[in-house]
Every structure is written in C-alpha cells, then in structure tokens.
Write an enzyme that holds these catalytic residues in place. Structure first.
Site, PDB file in Angstrom:
ATOM      1  N   ASP A  57      12.271  18.122 126.295  1.00  0.00           N
ATOM      2  CA  ASP A  57      12.941  19.092 125.432  1.00  0.00           C
ATOM      3  C   ASP A  57      13.731  18.259 124.418  1.00  0.00           C
ATOM      4  OD1 ASP A  57      14.219  21.459 124.458  1.00  0.00           O
ATOM      5  OD2 ASP A  57      15.944  20.972 125.722  1.00  0.00           O
ATOM      6  N   ARG A  58      14.055  18.842 123.268  1.00  0.00           N
ATOM      7  CA  ARG A  58      14.750  18.048 122.248  1.00  0.00           C
ATOM      8  C   ARG A  58      16.274  18.241 122.307  1.00  0.00           C
ATOM      9  NH1 ARG A  58      14.257  19.501 116.026  1.00  0.00           N
ATOM     10  NH2 ARG A  58      16.322  20.346 116.469  1.00  0.00           N
ATOM     11  N   ASP A  59      16.726  19.442 121.940  1.00  0.00           N
ATOM     12  CA  ASP A  59      18.170  19.686 121.835  1.00  0.00           C
ATOM     13  C   ASP A  59      18.808  19.752 123.223  1.00  0.00           C
ATOM     14  OD1 ASP A  59      17.768  19.866 119.043  1.00  0.00           O
ATOM     15  OD2 ASP A  59      17.309  21.997 119.191  1.00  0.00           O
ATOM     16  N   TYR A  94      21.188  24.860 116.292  1.00  0.00           N
ATOM     17  CA  TYR A  94      20.452  24.973 115.026  1.00  0.00           C
ATOM     18  C   TYR A  94      20.544  23.724 114.157  1.00  0.00           C
ATOM     19  CZ  TYR A  94      20.429  29.705 116.726  1.00  0.00           C
ATOM     20  OH  TYR A  94      20.274  30.808 117.529  1.00  0.00           O
ATOM     21  N   CYS A 129       8.307  25.528 118.342  1.00  0.00           N
ATOM     22  CA  CYS A 129       8.029  26.958 118.188  1.00  0.00           C
ATOM     23  C   CYS A 129       9.019  27.527 117.188  1.00  0.00           C
ATOM     24  CB  CYS A 129       8.160  27.689 119.524  1.00  0.00           C
ATOM     25  SG  CYS A 129       8.217  29.488 119.288  1.00  0.00           S
ATOM     26  N   CYS A 174       5.621  35.249 121.087  1.00  0.00           N
ATOM     27  CA  CYS A 174       4.537  34.257 121.199  1.00  0.00           C
ATOM     28  C   CYS A 174       4.501  33.666 122.602  1.00  0.00           C
ATOM     29  CB  CYS A 174       4.784  33.145 120.178  1.00  0.00           C
ATOM     30  SG  CYS A 174       6.326  32.287 120.487  1.00  0.00           S
TER      31      CYS A 174
HETATM   32 MG    MG Z   1      17.552  22.172 125.158  1.00  0.00          MG
HETATM   33 ZN    ZN Z   2       6.176  30.404 119.192  1.00  0.00          ZN
END
Ligand code: MG
Ligand code: ZN
Length: 183
Positions: free
Chosen positions: A11-13, A22, A92, A107
C-alpha cells in the site's frame, strides 16, 4: 518459460509515505522510516515490488490522474537514488460518490476489492504462494485475501525492519531445510 518470482504488494499512503490525506505534491511527501530501504530489500531478495493504492482524490476532484502519475515518477526517481525500484504502480481513481462523473463507479479495483492485485498478477509471472501485501488498513488486508495472497498490517515503526522479518518468514516457508519451517 519465464521463472516465477514472488511479489510484495505495498500500500502507498501510510506504508511507504506518511498519510496526511490526499497527497499529490512531491514536495509534501514524507517517506516512512526505512521505506526506501524496504523496497531495496524486496528487490535484493528477488521479489517483485508493486504498489497498489486507492486514490479517490481523483474522483473527488482534488487532483488529476496525471498528478498521481507524476508523483509516482518522482517516487521512482527518489528510490533509484538508493538503488531501489518499484516494478509497477497500480492506483484506483474511482469512488462510488465521486464528484467527477467519469470516476463515479463501484469498481473492483478500489480496495478492499482485489482488482489492482489481480491486474498485476495477470501482467507478471508471480509466485502467488510466496507473495504478500503490506497495508495499514483492514481494507488492504481484505483486498489481499480476496486475491488469494497473505496480507500484513503495518502499524508504524521502521518499514525495513518489518519487511525484513516477513521476507525471512516467507523464505523459510518455501525452503524445506529451514530450521524454523514446520514440515
Ligand atoms: Mg494506506
Ligand atoms: Zn477503481
């Protein structure tokens, strides 16, 4: 035939960078302690290093897909300075309540959906059994499990240390002569 490699899905954040909400401006990115070294450790262990990140800020109109891509290029440049590499980024941009109409969709790629992981599994020769995901939310782990891979919750601290432990466990599980393997 291409030989399969296991993968670590980051995962990134909240895992690679501090999650201030954000994020899209490179100048505001703060790496998690040990994050760049963790990616290098994954590279050096012979694993794919992938990023799977929900970026509903696009759907909410806070920034554009291009901003996400520019940030990922910037992260790649910063990682390259320590000899580390992300093999692929998946994000996404959707949200069911999006302000921007084109992104208003329920989605399968938005975690806890498994879509981003499945896309990467479809594009790369991944040894799924030895692969795992590292996330900071239950929805990350749920996405991993929905895609048939293990998920681990990172709750802060040094990411290199956390990843190192998981790589050692993963290696042992795949090696019958490892003293701590339970065969
Ligand atoms: Mg995260
Ligand atoms: Zn998506």
């Amino acid at each position: 035939m291409t030989s399969m490699k296991p993968a670590v899905f980051f995962d990134r954040d909240g895992v690679l960078n501090e999650d201030h909400g954000y994020l899209f401006e490179p100048g505001k990115l703060q790496w998690i302690e040990g994050a760049r070294e963790a990616v290098k450790a994954v590279n050096d262990a012979g694993y794919f290093a992938f990023v799977v990140t929900n970026q509903s800020g696009v759907a909410r109109g806070f920034y554009a897909e291009r901003d996400v891509e520019v940030l990922h290029l910037w992260m790649s440049d910063e990682l390259a300075k320590v000899g580390a590499r992300i093999d692929a980024f998946e994000y996404c941009p959707h949200h069911p309540d999006a302000v921007v109409a084109q992104y208003r969709v329920a989605c399968v790629c938005r975690k806890p959906g498994p879509g981003m992981i499945r896309t990467l599994l479809g594009r790369h020769a991944v040894d799924v059994a030895r692969s795992f995901l590292i996330g900071d939310k239950a929805s990350d782990v749920e996405a991993a499990e929905a895609a048939g891979i293990r998920g681990h919750l990172f709750q802060g601290g040094n990411l290199e240390y956390f990843v190192g432990q998981l790589l050692r466990q993963s290696g042992c599980a795949a090696t019958p002569d490892c003293p701590s393997a339970s065969f």
